[in-house]
Design a protein around this motif. Structure first.
Motif, PDB file in Angstrom:
ATOM      1  N   ALA A  89      38.683  33.416  31.884  1.00 24.46           N
ATOM      2  CA  ALA A  89      39.470  34.158  32.681  1.00 24.46           C
ATOM      3  C   ALA A  89      40.414  34.155  31.950  1.00 24.46           C
ATOM      4  N   LEU A  90      40.755  33.062  30.998  1.00 23.45           N
ATOM      5  CA  LEU A  90      42.457  33.479  31.233  1.00 23.45           C
ATOM      6  C   LEU A  90      42.733  34.609  29.816  1.00 23.45           C
ATOM      7  N   VAL A  91      41.681  35.174  29.351  1.00 22.43           N
ATOM      8  CA  VAL A  91      42.843  36.769  28.850  1.00 22.43           C
ATOM      9  C   VAL A  91      41.617  38.028  29.203  1.00 22.43           C
ATOM     10  N   LEU A  92      41.732  37.524  30.733  1.00 20.96           N
ATOM     11  CA  LEU A  92      41.590  38.544  31.856  1.00 20.96           C
ATOM     12  C   LEU A  92      42.925  39.080  32.071  1.00 20.96           C
ATOM     13  N   PRO A  93      43.483  40.559  31.943  1.00 19.51           N
ATOM     14  CA  PRO A  93      44.853  41.016  32.690  1.00 19.51           C
ATOM     15  C   PRO A  93      45.747  40.667  33.373  1.00 19.51           C
ATOM     16  N   GLY A  94      46.643  40.542  33.274  1.00 20.72           N
ATOM     17  CA  GLY A  94      47.219  39.279  35.085  1.00 20.72           C
ATOM     18  C   GLY A  94      46.880  37.847  35.069  1.00 20.72           C
ATOM     19  N   VAL A  95      46.197  37.592  34.116  1.00 19.91           N
ATOM     20  CA  VAL A  95      46.633  35.806  34.016  1.00 19.91           C
ATOM     21  C   VAL A  95      47.214  35.526  33.377  1.00 19.91           C
ATOM     22  N   ILE A  96      47.759  34.660  34.030  1.00 17.31           N
ATOM     23  CA  ILE A  96      48.771  33.691  33.269  1.00 17.31           C
ATOM     24  C   ILE A  96      48.377  32.144  33.192  1.00 17.31           C
ATOM     25  N   ARG A 105      34.398  20.757  43.481  1.00 13.82           N
ATOM     26  CA  ARG A 105      34.559  22.130  43.942  1.00 13.82           C
ATOM     27  C   ARG A 105      35.494  22.525  43.958  1.00 13.82           C
ATOM     28  N   ARG A 106      36.072  23.840  43.614  1.00 14.54           N
ATOM     29  CA  ARG A 106      37.406  24.102  43.356  1.00 14.54           C
ATOM     30  C   ARG A 106      38.330  23.413  41.942  1.00 14.54           C
ATOM     31  N   ASP A 107      37.270  23.341  41.271  1.00 19.83           N
ATOM     32  CA  ASP A 107      37.408  22.970  39.439  1.00 19.83           C
ATOM     33  C   ASP A 107      38.421  23.901  38.884  1.00 19.83           C
ATOM     34  N   LEU A 108      38.249  24.877  39.722  1.00 18.46           N
ATOM     35  CA  LEU A 108      39.074  26.051  38.277  1.00 18.46           C
ATOM     36  C   LEU A 108      39.655  26.559  38.953  1.00 18.46           C
ATOM     37  N   HIS A 109      41.075  27.020  38.711  1.00 15.83           N
ATOM     38  CA  HIS A 109      42.704  27.400  39.276  1.00 15.83           C
ATOM     39  C   HIS A 109      42.772  28.433  38.696  1.00 15.83           C
ATOM     40  N   VAL A 110      43.209  29.159  38.849  1.00 15.36           N
ATOM     41  CA  VAL A 110      42.973  30.412  38.273  1.00 15.36           C
ATOM     42  C   VAL A 110      44.850  31.020  39.328  1.00 15.36           C
ATOM     43  N   GLU A 115      51.576  43.557  40.478  1.00 15.59           N
ATOM     44  CA  GLU A 115      52.307  44.777  41.161  1.00 15.59           C
ATOM     45  C   GLU A 115      52.353  44.552  41.929  1.00 15.59           C
ATOM     46  N   ASP A 116      50.637  44.699  42.668  1.00 12.56           N
ATOM     47  CA  ASP A 116      50.822  44.920  44.153  1.00 12.56           C
ATOM     48  C   ASP A 116      49.368  44.700  44.637  1.00 12.56           C
ATOM     49  N   THR A 117      49.200  44.135  45.644  1.00  7.88           N
ATOM     50  CA  THR A 117      47.435  43.779  45.956  1.00  7.88           C
ATOM     51  C   THR A 117      46.205  44.554  45.795  1.00  7.88           C
ATOM     52  N   GLU A 118      46.714  45.683  44.967  1.00  2.43           N
ATOM     53  CA  GLU A 118      45.268  46.712  44.780  1.00  2.43           C
ATOM     54  C   GLU A 118      45.065  45.732  43.335  1.00  2.43           C
ATOM     55  N   ASP A 119      46.151  45.410  42.676  1.00  5.00           N
ATOM     56  CA  ASP A 119      45.806  44.137  41.528  1.00  5.00           C
ATOM     57  C   ASP A 119      45.435  43.379  41.484  1.00  5.00           C
ATOM     58  N   LEU A 120      45.983  42.548  42.830  1.00  3.00           N
ATOM     59  CA  LEU A 120      45.141  41.266  42.823  1.00  3.00           C
ATOM     60  C   LEU A 120      43.991  41.571  43.208  1.00  3.00           C
ATOM     61  N   ARG A 121      43.447  42.338  44.046  1.00  4.63           N
ATOM     62  CA  ARG A 121      42.057  42.489  44.217  1.00  4.63           C
ATOM     63  C   ARG A 121      41.253  42.987  43.206  1.00  4.63           C
ATOM     64  N   GLU A 122      42.134  42.994  41.573  1.00  3.66           N
ATOM     65  CA  GLU A 122      40.804  43.497  40.511  1.00  3.66           C
ATOM     66  C   GLU A 122      40.445  42.804  39.831  1.00  3.66           C
ATOM     67  N   ILE A 123      42.019  41.531  39.826  1.00  3.72           N
ATOM     68  CA  ILE A 123      41.751  40.713  39.123  1.00  3.72           C
ATOM     69  C   ILE A 123      40.855  39.646  40.137  1.00  3.72           C
ATOM     70  N   ALA A 124      40.109  39.480  40.806  1.00  2.70           N
ATOM     71  CA  ALA A 124      39.317  38.359  41.714  1.00  2.70           C
ATOM     72  C   ALA A 124      38.279  39.481  41.105  1.00  2.70           C
ATOM     73  N   ARG A 125      37.884  40.806  41.024  1.00  5.46           N
ATOM     74  CA  ARG A 125      36.723  41.148  41.044  1.00  5.46           C
ATOM     75  C   ARG A 125      36.428  40.863  38.892  1.00  5.46           C
ATOM     76  N   GLU A 126      36.927  41.084  38.754  1.00  9.75           N
ATOM     77  CA  GLU A 126      36.988  40.549  37.683  1.00  9.75           C
ATOM     78  C   GLU A 126      36.446  39.531  36.957  1.00  9.75           C
ATOM     79  N   LEU A 127      37.337  38.249  38.200  1.00  7.15           N
ATOM     80  CA  LEU A 127      36.470  36.862  38.209  1.00  7.15           C
ATOM     81  C   LEU A 127      35.663  36.798  38.558  1.00  7.15           C
TER      82      LEU A 127
END
Length: 155
Positions: A89-96, A105-110, A115-127
């Motif tokens: 997950a850490l190497v995905l673009p946008g993950v800091i 449960r909820r054992d991984l916080h990313v 830049e916008d909500t579309e970027d955040l949706r893309e990160i969610a898809r990659e996760l």
């Protein structure tokens, strides 16, 4: 991994670094600790070599830095795969930042920035492609930090 035993001077140095590593002035700290500035520098080097200090980073207000959005994804992953999935997950673009928790449960916080909500949706898809189950996501408004005061109290 062996634990490194911090003495009073180490704890005080770590405390001051946690407060503000960028503005740490070694000579006044050395004077307060009644040692030379070189001793403080050597201690910092040793703490880094031992893995106690893993570097220093700037805290960024992403909203002020161009109106970017910061989100925290609270995810669940199989316990046996936590470390591997955290690294992926850490190497995905946008993950800091990725935090691994010892929980069912909820054992991984990313934490990620977009830049916008579309970027955040893309990160969610990659996760999700990594078989990381997103349980919840929240926009981060602000973050506040403090130095661990017991390091100062013990010194």
């Amino acid at each position: 991994m062996d634990n490194y035993r911090l003495d009073e001077m180490d704890r005080r140095i770590v405390y001051e670094l946690m407060r503000d590593a960028r503005d740490l002035s070694i000579p006044p700290l050395a004077e307060e600790l009644d040692v030379t500035p070189e001793t403080v520098r050597n201690r910092i080097d040793r703490l880094q070599e031992e893995g106690v200090i893993e570097g220093t980073t700037a805290l960024i207000d992403f909203e002020r830095a161009g109106g970017r959005l910061r989100v925290l994804y609270m995810c669940t992953v199989p316990a046996a795969d936590r470390d591997r999935l955290a690294a992926e997950a850490l190497v995905l673009p946008g993950v800091i930042n990725v935090r691994v928790l010892m929980a069912g449960r909820r054992d991984l916080h990313v934490e990620a920035v977009g830049e916008d909500t579309e970027d955040l949706r893309e990160i969610a898809r990659e996760l999700s492609k990594l078989d990381i189950k997103i349980e919840d996501e929240e926009l981060v408004e602000a973050e506040h930090r403090a130095a661990y005061d017991r390091f100062y109290d013990d010194a």
